[in-house]
Design an enzyme around this catalytic site. Structure first.
Site, PDB file in Angstrom:
ATOM      1  CD  GLN A 263      -1.723 -49.229  14.001  1.00 36.84           C
ATOM      2  OE1 GLN A 263      -2.446 -50.207  13.785  1.00 36.84           O
ATOM      3  NE2 GLN A 263      -0.681 -48.948  13.239  1.00 36.84           N
TER       4      GLN A 263
ATOM      5  CG  ASN B 209      -5.392 -42.902   7.438  1.00 36.77           C
ATOM      6  OD1 ASN B 209      -4.465 -42.426   8.091  1.00 36.77           O
ATOM      7  ND2 ASN B 209      -6.485 -43.363   8.020  1.00 36.77           N
ATOM      8  CE  LYS B 210      -1.727 -48.017  10.052  1.00 36.25           C
ATOM      9  NZ  LYS B 210      -0.398 -48.552   9.620  1.00 36.25           N
TER      10      LYS B 210
ATOM     11  CG  ASP C  29      -0.165 -42.058   7.524  1.00 36.34           C
ATOM     12  OD1 ASP C  29      -1.310 -42.528   7.734  1.00 36.34           O
ATOM     13  OD2 ASP C  29       0.739 -42.072   8.378  1.00 36.34           O
TER      14      ASP C  29
ATOM     15  NE  ARG D  18       0.746 -45.355  15.769  1.00 34.54           N
ATOM     16  CZ  ARG D  18      -0.299 -44.580  15.982  1.00 34.54           C
ATOM     17  NH1 ARG D  18      -0.449 -43.967  17.151  1.00 34.54           N
ATOM     18  NH2 ARG D  18      -1.201 -44.369  15.073  1.00 34.54           N
ATOM     19  N   GLY D  19       2.257 -42.731  13.884  1.00 36.47           N
ATOM     20  CA  GLY D  19       1.279 -41.680  13.614  1.00 36.47           C
ATOM     21  C   GLY D  19       2.014 -40.543  12.912  1.00 36.47           C
TER      22      GLY D  19
ATOM     23  NE  ARG E 187       6.182 -46.566   9.718  1.00 40.32           N
ATOM     24  CZ  ARG E 187       4.956 -46.616  10.244  1.00 40.32           C
ATOM     25  NH1 ARG E 187       4.668 -45.974  11.371  1.00 40.32           N
ATOM     26  NH2 ARG E 187       4.008 -47.309   9.649  1.00 40.32           N
TER      27      ARG E 187
HETATM   28  O1  MRU Z   1       1.457 -47.097  10.975  1.00 39.31           O
HETATM   29  P1  MRU Z   1       1.012 -45.941  11.820  1.00 39.31           P
HETATM   30  O2  MRU Z   1       0.451 -46.339  13.140  1.00 39.31           O
HETATM   31  O3  MRU Z   1       2.083 -44.878  11.931  1.00 39.31           O
HETATM   32  O4  MRU Z   1      -0.175 -45.311  10.990  1.00 39.31           O
HETATM   33  C1  MRU Z   1      -0.874 -44.217  11.510  1.00 39.31           C
HETATM   34  C2  MRU Z   1      -2.013 -43.819  10.660  1.00 39.31           C
HETATM   35  O5  MRU Z   1      -2.230 -44.330   9.582  1.00 39.31           O
HETATM   36  C3  MRU Z   1      -2.844 -42.685  11.149  1.00 39.31           C
HETATM   37  O6  MRU Z   1      -4.183 -42.860  10.806  1.00 39.31           O
HETATM   38  C4  MRU Z   1      -2.323 -41.408  10.480  1.00 39.31           C
HETATM   39  O7  MRU Z   1      -0.950 -41.291  10.704  1.00 39.31           O
HETATM   40  C5  MRU Z   1      -2.982 -40.209  11.004  1.00 39.31           C
HETATM   41  S1  MRU Z   1      -2.444 -39.945  12.673  1.00 39.31           S
HETATM   42  C6  MRU Z   1      -2.802 -38.478  13.193  1.00 39.31           C
END
Ligand code: MRU
Length: 351
Positions: A202, A253-254, A243, A55-56, A95
């Site tokens: 995370q 973002n998250k 993201d 993920r990320g 995703r």
């Molecule tokens: O759901 P995830 O764990 O894929 O979400 C990740 C995030 O929101 C990160 O903050 C974002 O991808 C930046 S990672 C370099």
């Protein structure tokens, strides 16, 4: 055979490319278990992305690129064209929010469209995936340099971060966490406050783990403690990843990032977004156009099978939110920095 860029990345890595196979560190099991999964072709990579083995945003894009490379390696001589095409479509469904996925697949598709045989596709798609991986690592290092200039700290400072944006979320080093790493290397970091990042955790499971392994001083806090931390004057900057960044500088973002931006503005704390240009989507006018992924309510109701809420209770589980550009002080990319982002500033770097 192109070498695995992970071998050049610092500390923890999310993936290992062996030229004919891809291993992914199963991030669902961290920090209790370090278990590597060998992805079963492009479908296996797509499933690993959906299930958050990997993920990320940048790591998702890089893994998908390797997924296309695997599709070529496993394709039949007669059907290679349709099989690789199908793999690209399947990976694109894994995703919805991180645009790095679609950006990487588009790059792979461009190479694929110019291949004239399966042999050609096998070699060139693997080389392109490695290039995408290497470029991400280089972008992280460049962003850390740019961000240090923006922060311009004269003495060690503390910062707060959200989610995981480190080597586990990228091609290595990290975006926001790369900046934090660089602050530490420059002896300008007192401490990182890491939001635990409900519901998937995370922050506690991955960020606290990555930072502890690298001996970077980290204090873990519940998401709800961020306001009190800012009010105490302990942090100078909130540093997060992204993201997807739209043409006007809005950032997905998250989930929880938007609340941090509101809090930072209230407490006069700097708010910095660090993301490679592969996260920028100039085709979308504003953050309102970004598809926000909603995941199973089970992620909120339970942790690893342990119930935290009444069985079957209704849950709202959007896993990203959108922070308007007006709440962001700086967007840092490898191409440069956009201070007080807006459509004009974005166009200067990404026209
Ligand atoms: O759901 P995830 O764990 O894929 O979400 C990740 C995030 O929101 C990160 O903050 C974002 O991808 C930046 S990672 C370099």
């Amino acid at each position: 055979m192109a070498t695995d860029p992970s071998s050049r990345s610092m500390g923890t890595v999310a993936m290992r490319w062996h030229g004919d196979s891809l291993e992914l560190l199963d991030q669902r099991l961290l920090p209790s278990e370090e278990h590597w999964i060998t992805a079963e072709g492009a479908s296996g990579v797509a499933q690993c992305i959906t299930d958050m083995v990997v993920r990320g945003a940048p790591a998702i894009g890089i893994s998908a690129a390797y997924g296309v490379a695997l599709a070529a390696r496993h394709a039949g001589v007669g059907e290679w064209h349709s099989e690789i095409n199908q793999a690209i479509r399947e990976l694109a469904k894994s995703r919805p929010t991180a645009v790095n996925l679609f950006w990487a697949l588009e790059r792979m598709e461009q190479v694929f469209n110019s291949c004239d045989s399966l042999d050609d596709a096998t070699k060139r798609l693997a080389a392109e995936a490695v290039r995408i991986h290497e470029e991400d690592l280089a972008a992280n290092l460049a962003m850390a340099d740019h961000a240090l200039n923006v922060i311009n700290a004269q003495q060690p400072i503390s910062v707060l971060t959200h989610c995981n944006t480190g080597a586990l979320a990228t091609g290595g080093y990290g975006t926001a966490l790369g900046v934090i790493r660089r602050l530490h290397e420059a002896r300008l970091l007192e401490r990182v406050y890491a939001d635990e990042t409900r519901p998937w955790l995370q922050g506690s499971r991955l960020t606290a783990w990555e930072l502890s392994r690298d001996n970077i001083p980290v204090t873990l806090n519940a998401d709800g403690a961020a306001a009190a931390i800012m009010a105490s004057g302990k942090v100078k900057w909130v540093i997060v990843g992204a993201d997807r960044i739209t043409a006007n500088g809005d950032v997905a973002n998250k989930i929880g990032t938007y609340s941090l931006a509101v809090l930072a503005r209230h407490h006069k704390v700097g708010f910095m977004v660090v993301a490679p240009s592969s996260t920028v989507d100039m085709s979308l006018a504003s953050g309102l156009d970004i598809p926000i992924e909603e995941r199973d309510g089970l992620e909120v109701r339970e942790i690893r099978g342990i119930p935290l809420a009444p069985k079957g209770v209704d849950v709202f589980n959007p896993v990203f939110d959108m922070t308007p550009a007006s709440l962001i002080d700086a967007i840092v990319t490898e191409k440069g920095v956009i201070q007080n982002p807006d459509i004009t500033g974005m166009r200067v770097l990404f026209s």
